[in-house]
Design a protein around this motif. Structure first.
Motif, PDB file in Angstrom:
ATOM      1  N   ALA A 292       1.046  -1.312  -0.085  1.00 12.22           N
ATOM      2  CA  ALA A 292      -0.090   0.114   0.245  1.00 12.22           C
ATOM      3  C   ALA A 292       0.798   1.272  -0.029  1.00 12.22           C
ATOM      4  O   ALA A 292       0.305   2.274  -0.474  1.00 12.22           O
ATOM      5  CB  ALA A 292      -0.699  -0.043   1.300  1.00 12.22           C
ATOM      6  N   ASP A 293       1.915   1.136   0.482  1.00  9.11           N
ATOM      7  CA  ASP A 293       2.829   2.491   0.519  1.00  9.11           C
ATOM      8  C   ASP A 293       3.630   2.628  -0.818  1.00  9.11           C
ATOM      9  O   ASP A 293       4.166   3.849  -0.998  1.00  9.11           O
ATOM     10  CB  ASP A 293       3.898   2.155   1.726  1.00  9.11           C
ATOM     11  N   ARG A 294       3.242   1.994  -1.829  1.00  9.60           N
ATOM     12  CA  ARG A 294       3.738   2.142  -2.887  1.00  9.60           C
ATOM     13  C   ARG A 294       2.865   3.237  -3.908  1.00  9.60           C
ATOM     14  O   ARG A 294       3.247   3.602  -5.086  1.00  9.60           O
ATOM     15  CB  ARG A 294       3.883   0.893  -3.904  1.00  9.60           C
ATOM     16  N   LEU A 295       1.823   3.749  -3.200  1.00  6.82           N
ATOM     17  CA  LEU A 295       1.006   4.698  -3.765  1.00  6.82           C
ATOM     18  C   LEU A 295       1.466   6.008  -3.130  1.00  6.82           C
ATOM     19  O   LEU A 295       0.890   6.191  -2.127  1.00  6.82           O
ATOM     20  CB  LEU A 295      -0.482   4.531  -3.461  1.00  6.82           C
ATOM     21  N   GLY A 296       2.341   6.759  -3.443  1.00  6.23           N
ATOM     22  CA  GLY A 296       3.058   7.827  -3.220  1.00  6.23           C
ATOM     23  C   GLY A 296       2.721   9.308  -3.471  1.00  6.23           C
ATOM     24  O   GLY A 296       2.176   9.448  -4.337  1.00  6.23           O
ATOM     25  N   ARG A 297       3.216  10.271  -2.647  1.00  8.87           N
ATOM     26  CA  ARG A 297       3.120  11.535  -3.058  1.00  8.87           C
ATOM     27  C   ARG A 297       4.452  12.122  -2.979  1.00  8.87           C
ATOM     28  O   ARG A 297       5.331  11.762  -2.057  1.00  8.87           O
ATOM     29  CB  ARG A 297       2.288  12.341  -2.279  1.00  8.87           C
ATOM     30  N   CYS A 298       5.010  12.960  -3.930  1.00  5.25           N
ATOM     31  CA  CYS A 298       6.274  13.272  -4.028  1.00  5.25           C
ATOM     32  C   CYS A 298       6.813  14.425  -2.816  1.00  5.25           C
ATOM     33  O   CYS A 298       5.962  15.059  -2.266  1.00  5.25           O
ATOM     34  CB  CYS A 298       6.402  14.299  -5.215  1.00  5.25           C
ATOM     35  N   ALA A 299       7.892  13.895  -2.248  1.00  2.51           N
ATOM     36  CA  ALA A 299       8.379  14.685  -0.931  1.00  2.51           C
ATOM     37  C   ALA A 299       9.016  16.115  -0.941  1.00  2.51           C
ATOM     38  O   ALA A 299       9.200  16.552  -0.195  1.00  2.51           O
ATOM     39  CB  ALA A 299       9.407  13.761  -0.267  1.00  2.51           C
ATOM     40  N   ARG A 300       9.271  16.593  -2.589  1.00  2.00           N
ATOM     41  CA  ARG A 300       9.904  17.541  -2.503  1.00  2.00           C
ATOM     42  C   ARG A 300       8.804  18.862  -2.172  1.00  2.00           C
ATOM     43  O   ARG A 300       7.649  18.775  -2.685  1.00  2.00           O
ATOM     44  CB  ARG A 300      10.293  17.833  -4.039  1.00  2.00           C
ATOM     45  N   ASP A 301       9.237  19.926  -1.504  1.00  2.00           N
ATOM     46  CA  ASP A 301       8.399  20.871  -1.116  1.00  2.00           C
ATOM     47  C   ASP A 301       7.550  21.791  -2.354  1.00  2.00           C
ATOM     48  O   ASP A 301       8.400  21.859  -3.385  1.00  2.00           O
ATOM     49  CB  ASP A 301       8.945  21.965  -0.144  1.00  2.00           C
TER      50      ASP A 301
END
Length: 179
Positions: A126-135
């Protein structure tokens, strides 16, 4: 991690739809659907609005959340897609299709994207559905990397973030160029 068509391409379509920032017209959606191998992609303006509404629901499946929340979000999509999977032999090899042969483009997109997300959650993590960590970015992505530890939507965002962190450290440390 090996991703099949639904776990990879369909989930990536879900991410691309989740990343839409404004309601698209059919002329913007059709090329996006084509890139992801969606054969039924002719849309009317009202169908494009339906896909836009669906994309907002897909967006809720990406990013940090606990497993129960993510499963509830994907289950709600699966329930509303209400497709009937079947085995197809049209290319000589048995494989699953997640929408009826006569389904319209919207029903097909709903079925395929909900199936793709469920495949990733159940078989890849489930953690493979991510959001980019760059501000300032925050784009949705499907982590298809081998180790499943991706935190950025692209190499470009990863590099930009690394450069920004490096510059911050230099400023904080008072390090001068050439020293």
């Amino acid at each position: 991690m090996h991703f099949n068509h639904y776990g990879g391409e369909a989930a990536r379509l879900a991410a691309d739809l989740a990343n839409l920032t404004a309601p698209p017209g059919p002329e913007e959606l059709e090329p996006l659907l084509a890139v992801h191998g969606i054969a039924r992609r002719a849309l009317t303006a009202s169908q494009a609005e339906e896909v836009w509404a669906w994309s907002r629901r897909l967006a809720a499946c990406f990013g940090p959340q606990d497993l129960d929340q993510r499963c509830q979000a994907v289950n709600a999509l699966l329930a509303d897609a209400s497709s009937r999977p079947y085995i197809s032999l049209h290319d000589g090899h048995p494989h699953l299709h997640y929408s009826a042969v006569d389904a319209d483009a919207v029903a097909h997109v709903r079925a395929v994207t909900s199936a793709g997300l469920s495949y990733v959650v159940c078989y890849a993590g489930a953690d493979r559905l991510g959001r980019c960590a760059r501000d300032g970015c925050g784009l949705a992505f499907v982590d298809t990397s081998r180790n499943g530890r991706r935190t950025y939507c692209s190499v470009r965002c990863a590099n930009n973030d690394a450069v920004a962190r490096h510059r911050d450290r230099r400023r904080e440390g008072g390090v001068r160029r050439g020293s």
